[in-house]
Design a protein around this motif. Sequence first.
Motif, mmCIF file in Angstrom:
data_model
loop_
_atom_site.group_PDB
_atom_site.id
_atom_site.type_symbol
_atom_site.label_atom_id
_atom_site.label_comp_id
_atom_site.label_asym_id
_atom_site.label_seq_id
_atom_site.Cartn_x
_atom_site.Cartn_y
_atom_site.Cartn_z
ATOM 1 N N ARG A 222 0.822 -1.221 0.000
ATOM 2 C CA ARG A 222 0.000 0.000 0.000
ATOM 3 C C ARG A 222 0.853 1.267 0.000
ATOM 4 O O ARG A 222 0.355 2.360 -0.240
ATOM 5 C CB ARG A 222 -0.927 -0.018 1.207
ATOM 6 C CG ARG A 222 -0.211 0.152 2.538
ATOM 7 C CD ARG A 222 -1.179 0.057 3.703
ATOM 8 N NE ARG A 222 -1.742 -1.294 3.803
ATOM 9 C CZ ARG A 222 -2.709 -1.598 4.661
ATOM 10 N NH1 ARG A 222 -3.228 -0.683 5.450
ATOM 11 N NH2 ARG A 222 -3.165 -2.833 4.720
ATOM 12 N N TYR A 223 2.141 1.107 0.267
ATOM 13 C CA TYR A 223 3.017 2.277 0.361
ATOM 14 C C TYR A 223 3.758 2.576 -0.933
ATOM 15 O O TYR A 223 4.476 3.571 -1.015
ATOM 16 C CB TYR A 223 4.040 2.064 1.490
ATOM 17 C CG TYR A 223 3.395 1.742 2.815
ATOM 18 C CD1 TYR A 223 2.671 2.708 3.517
ATOM 19 C CD2 TYR A 223 3.478 0.458 3.348
ATOM 20 C CE1 TYR A 223 2.049 2.406 4.717
ATOM 21 C CE2 TYR A 223 2.876 0.144 4.557
ATOM 22 C CZ TYR A 223 2.162 1.121 5.239
ATOM 23 O OH TYR A 223 1.552 0.819 6.421
ATOM 24 N N SER B 5 4.545 3.992 -4.548
ATOM 25 C CA SER B 5 4.106 5.204 -5.241
ATOM 26 C C SER B 5 3.493 4.849 -6.590
ATOM 27 O O SER B 5 3.629 3.723 -7.088
ATOM 28 C CB SER B 5 5.291 6.140 -5.459
ATOM 29 O OG SER B 5 6.211 5.558 -6.371
ATOM 30 N N GLU B 6 2.845 5.839 -7.220
ATOM 31 C CA GLU B 6 2.273 5.634 -8.545
ATOM 32 C C GLU B 6 3.364 5.291 -9.553
ATOM 33 O O GLU B 6 3.162 4.475 -10.454
ATOM 34 C CB GLU B 6 1.504 6.882 -8.995
ATOM 35 C CG GLU B 6 0.143 7.031 -8.343
ATOM 36 C CD GLU B 6 -0.794 5.876 -8.673
ATOM 37 O OE1 GLU B 6 -0.778 5.406 -9.835
ATOM 38 O OE2 GLU B 6 -1.522 5.420 -7.779
ATOM 39 N N GLY B 7 4.537 5.929 -9.403
ATOM 40 C CA GLY B 7 5.651 5.640 -10.297
ATOM 41 C C GLY B 7 6.124 4.209 -10.174
ATOM 42 O O GLY B 7 6.413 3.539 -11.181
ATOM 43 N N GLU B 8 6.202 3.703 -8.946
ATOM 44 C CA GLU B 8 6.628 2.324 -8.716
ATOM 45 C C GLU B 8 5.594 1.341 -9.269
ATOM 46 O O GLU B 8 5.941 0.305 -9.852
ATOM 47 C CB GLU B 8 6.840 2.088 -7.216
ATOM 48 C CG GLU B 8 8.071 2.805 -6.665
ATOM 49 C CD GLU B 8 8.135 2.772 -5.150
ATOM 50 O OE1 GLU B 8 9.251 2.685 -4.619
ATOM 51 O OE2 GLU B 8 7.062 2.837 -4.496
#
Length: 336
Positions: free
Chosen positions: A196-197, A199-202
């Motif tokens: 859940r942690y 990022s959108e980039g990841e």
Amino acid sequence: APTAGTFMHYILEHVVRDIRDVGGFCRVTDEDCTALTEKYVEKYITNVLGSFKDKSSRFRYLFNRLRRDTAFIVLDTVRELRRSDFVPLDFELEFSDRGKLPPHALSDGEVRLKVKGFVDRLDGWEKDGKLYLRVVDYKTGKKSFSLSDVWYGMNMQMLIYLFTLAEHGSALYGREIVPAGVLYAPAREEILPASRYDSEGELASMRAKKHRRSGLVLDDADVLEAMERGADKQYLPVGGARDRGESAAAMERFTALQEHIDRLLLGIAASVRGGDIDAVPYYKNKTENACRFCDYQAACNFSEKDGDRRRYLKKLRTEDAWNKIEGRDGHERSGD
């Protein structure tokens, strides 16, 4: 699963064809693609599913969940084609006695064989008067190209279609044909192993890896650049030096592969004609084996206790598979 596969094939075929016919993939926005996808989803619901009449609540739930993934899958396909000089030429191209192209026909004097089928999508690129063709197969399940499988005589359909096109495609397209490759294109949204942690980039990076194509392409710099422009290959299975060795091959290897497949097909046909129906199913593991989807389970009564045996297939490294196919390891090239 069959319903989901049919639905995704329908959407991709119609949306990609429409975009091609209105001027190409660089001339439409992501919003246009999404709107076009919704148009064909609604058509499918009305014309194929009968507006959900007589469908269970579970069916509706599963279909609507699939529907949410559809827009992303279509966008992924369109974004790939925006980066490519290869253009879709045909969809659901039929190889048969009544299709656009004849079936793959083989004979060794005693056995005659015809192989028929459909190509999900055929892409082409022209250079110096020659038409380079690649066969694209949409996959809603988990499947990747394996040269080891081809050595053993499995998952050969895309290559059979490609080599049939190389032999007969000139009559259909009016150009000398050069086989440029085969690709499995994912037609499903993958569940990402993310926290859940992230990022959108990841998440975008994980998703891109999941949607890289799998297959075998011609090891030619101009062809690879035409398939996907730029040094950073996001979709082709040739992202690095190691990947290129696994997923690209010179024309001589394509020729050896065609000869290997033709020998296998004739061997299989001769075996069936000779009455060889022994229960020796291939077996990799519990999820990959011939018995899982066999139409003859009810009549087979396979039993290792009674002398039946599984045919265990060892996963071959790509170069080892090439050595066998090319006859450079002391084995007969017709297979094991």
